[in-house]
Design a protein around this motif. Structure first.
Motif, mmCIF file in Angstrom:
data_model
loop_
_atom_site.group_PDB
_atom_site.id
_atom_site.type_symbol
_atom_site.label_atom_id
_atom_site.label_comp_id
_atom_site.label_asym_id
_atom_site.label_seq_id
_atom_site.Cartn_x
_atom_site.Cartn_y
_atom_site.Cartn_z
ATOM 1 N N ASP A 130 -3.464 4.980 1.950
ATOM 2 C CA ASP A 130 -2.531 4.032 2.585
ATOM 3 C C ASP A 130 -3.111 3.507 3.904
ATOM 4 O O ASP A 130 -3.169 2.293 4.137
ATOM 5 C CB ASP A 130 -1.189 4.719 2.887
ATOM 6 C CG ASP A 130 -0.419 5.076 1.620
ATOM 7 O OD1 ASP A 130 -0.815 4.591 0.540
ATOM 8 O OD2 ASP A 130 0.560 5.836 1.718
ATOM 9 N N THR A 158 -3.208 10.496 -0.540
ATOM 10 C CA THR A 158 -2.463 9.233 -0.638
ATOM 11 C C THR A 158 -2.293 8.625 0.747
ATOM 12 O O THR A 158 -2.432 7.406 0.932
ATOM 13 C CB THR A 158 -1.081 9.480 -1.292
ATOM 14 O OG1 THR A 158 -1.302 10.106 -2.540
ATOM 15 C CG2 THR A 158 -0.319 8.193 -1.507
ATOM 16 N N MET A 161 0.828 -1.219 0.000
ATOM 17 C CA MET A 161 0.000 0.000 0.000
ATOM 18 C C MET A 161 0.857 1.262 0.000
ATOM 19 O O MET A 161 0.639 2.172 -0.787
ATOM 20 C CB MET A 161 -0.947 0.029 1.215
ATOM 21 C CG MET A 161 -2.149 -0.885 1.134
ATOM 22 S SD MET A 161 -3.189 -0.681 -0.337
ATOM 23 C CE MET A 161 -3.809 0.953 -0.168
ATOM 24 N N VAL A 162 1.833 1.332 0.893
ATOM 25 C CA VAL A 162 2.597 2.578 1.051
ATOM 26 C C VAL A 162 3.515 2.833 -0.148
ATOM 27 O O VAL A 162 3.611 3.961 -0.641
ATOM 28 C CB VAL A 162 3.396 2.553 2.380
ATOM 29 C CG1 VAL A 162 4.359 3.740 2.466
ATOM 30 C CG2 VAL A 162 2.433 2.567 3.551
ATOM 31 N N GLY A 167 7.112 6.437 -1.140
ATOM 32 C CA GLY A 167 5.640 6.428 -1.168
ATOM 33 C C GLY A 167 5.031 7.813 -1.142
ATOM 34 O O GLY A 167 3.965 8.038 -1.718
ATOM 35 N N GLY A 223 -1.059 2.399 -2.884
ATOM 36 C CA GLY A 223 -1.663 3.638 -2.347
ATOM 37 C C GLY A 223 -1.467 4.798 -3.310
ATOM 38 O O GLY A 223 -2.433 5.393 -3.803
#
Lengths: 256, 251
Positions: free
Chosen positions: B154, B150, B86-87, B192, B91
């Motif tokens: 995340d 974002t 995700m990060v 990220g 994300g």
């Protein structure tokens, strides 16, 4: 005087203007006549410096607009206002905000000055009390008059009108033409692009006839009407016929 | 003009727009109202979309990886996979793609309609710069708002993965959360959170460019809106690849 010397411009392989030379006298109403797609509106955009010609020069107050710096162009645009064919009012802003949006040096004005300026401009175009309306709430003629008020916010020396009466009913057409006359009395120079002969003849002092990007005739109405150019003769045919028709002529005189 | 010449000309025009944006960046102080309004439209109004996008991405990631890891008895790795996935990648990319569609289409259609109705010409005719009045507020709003959006994607994604992991694979919530947080290194967070800044900048500038160059009536507007979304989305994937392959190795 505004002078265009040997202006040519081509866009996407289409010749828009071809060696156009013309002059616009200050304090007069100059009409640029011609059919749709003849290059009339392009002349206005070139005068304002919105479009740069491929060749030629535009002289305003002794300076070539094509060679002006960005700052000089900004100064020019404060002296030359424009009323677009579609009015180009900002939908998300009220009438007052539309006028105020371009008001120069807003920060230097006192608290009530913008309000008085808007009232004065709206009163000039006979739209007092419409400050808080949005463009979608106005009729075509009212939108046109707001566009004129916006163009007047700078106190310009010259106003360029792109098809000011196209799509308007006779009453609104008359009120717009009256405004153009009123501006002339105040010393403002108007350059009016149109293909509507009756309106052109009502307010025009000087006439320029353009076809397929070329000037075909220029001068007073009498000179234009005496022209031997086949396009000019064809373009003015209906006007000449109507003025030879006694019923139409009398009807026009009675209406006046 | 051939297709190739048009492309080169377009790239040149786009580069000039970017140059103009940097040259007049300071004008934002005169256009705060527009910038705040754009922040609200781009950021606050996108919250629900990003929330849903992040949540379901995290949930799907947890389910898919969970099923594979379960066969090895390694469900404890779900937290680390979801967190890093995700990060570092999903994300920013999901947020970027969703905002390319939402914000990109909004910017192009707004500016394109203004271009067609001569409002852009009116701005220039009355001495105002379309770049200062329209493009810079949208670019700054995207630069500022894409990062928190974002971050939301995340966090929501990791939380979604945590809940699914708990329900489906019986992972302990606190262990999942601790693993998810401790797996993240500074390098992961840096990459990220650097991506959305680039994504935001290019989505805003590409969509404004297509808006300002709209011609050909409503057909042209539709075509340019599609182009803005397609080019922005494609560039997001390319930038993501560059970050994953090049920047990650350089750090």
């Amino acid at each position: 005087m505004i002078e265009l010397k040997n202006i040519s411009i081509t866009l996407n392989d289409n010749v828009i203007l071809d060696d156009v030379t013309l002059s616009i006298e200050m304090g007069m109403n100059t009409i640029i006549l011609g059919p749709s797609g003849a290059g009339k509106s392009s002349i206005l955009k070139i005068i304002l410096g919105l479009w740069k010609p491929d060749n030629g020069e535009i002289i305003f107050e002794g300076k070539n607009v094509c060679k002006m710096t960005d700052d000089e162009i900004l100064q020019l645009r404060k002296k030359v206002g424009i009323v677009f064919q579609g009015n180009a009012l900002f939908d998300s802003l009220t009438v007052a905000e539309n006028i105020l949006y371009f008001l120069p040096d807003k920060k230097k004005l006192s608290e009530n000055e913008p309000k008085y300026k808007i009232e004065e401009l709206l009163s000039f175009v006979n739209l007092s009390g419409t400050e808080n309306l949005y463009p979608e709430e106005l009729s075509g003629g009212m939108k046109k008059r707001v566009a004129i008020a916006r163009a007047l916010a700078f106190n310009p020396q010259v106003i360029l009108f792109d098809e000011p009466t196209t799509g308007l009913d006779p009453i609104n057409t008359e009120s717009v033409l009256e405004l153009i006359e009123k501006l002339k009395q105040n010393g403002t120079t108007s350059v009016i692009v149109t293909h509507i002969l009756d309106d052109a003849i009502e307010v025009g002092d000087n006439f320029i006839v353009i076809n397929e990007g070329k000037i075909v005739e220029a001068g007073s109405l009498e000179k234009i009407l005496r022209s031997k150019n086949p396009f000019v003769k064809e373009f003015f045919k209906r006007f000449i016929e109507e003025n030879h028709n006694p019923f139409i002529r009398i009807s026009k005189e009675v209406n006046k | 003009m051939t297709r190739f010449q048009k492309m080169i000309f377009g790239l040149q025009e786009f580069s000039l727009l970017i140059k103009d944006i940097f040259a007049h960046f300071g004008s934002v102080k005169d256009n705060w109202t527009e910038t705040i309004q754009e922040m609200y439209l781009i950021g606050t109004k996108s919250f629900f979309l990003i929330f849903l996008g992040g949540l379901f991405t995290g949930i799907i990631l947890a389910i898919e990886t969970g099923h594979q890891l379960e066969t090895f008895g390694a469900t404890a790795w779900i937290a680390k996979t979801v967190s890093l996935g995700m990060v570092r990648e999903l994300g920013p990319v999901i947020t970027g793609l969703l905002l390319a569609a939402r914000t990109g289409a909004k910017n192009t259609s707004e500016l394109g309609a203004m271009q067609l109705s001569e409002q852009i010409d009116a701005l220039r005719a009355f001495g105002a710069s379309p770049v200062e009045k329209l493009v810079i507020p949208r670019t700054i709003a995207a630069l500022v708002m894409f990062l928190p959006l974002t971050l939301i994607a995340d966090i929501v994604g990791i939380l979604g993965g945590m809940l699914v992991s708990n329900q489906t694979f019986h992972s302990d919530i606190s262990v999942f959360w601790n693993t998810a947080v401790t797996s993240l290194k500074m390098k992961d967070l840096f990459v990220g959170f650097l991506k959305p800044i680039f994504f935001g900048f290019f989505i805003a500038t590409i969509s404004c460019y297509f808006g300002l160059t709209t011609k050909g009536g409503t057909t042209g507007l539709g075509k340019n809106t599609i182009n803005a979304v397609v080019y922005s989305s494609a560039l997001i994937l390319v930038i993501d690849f560059i970050f994953t392959k090049v920047v990650w190795e350089l750090l």
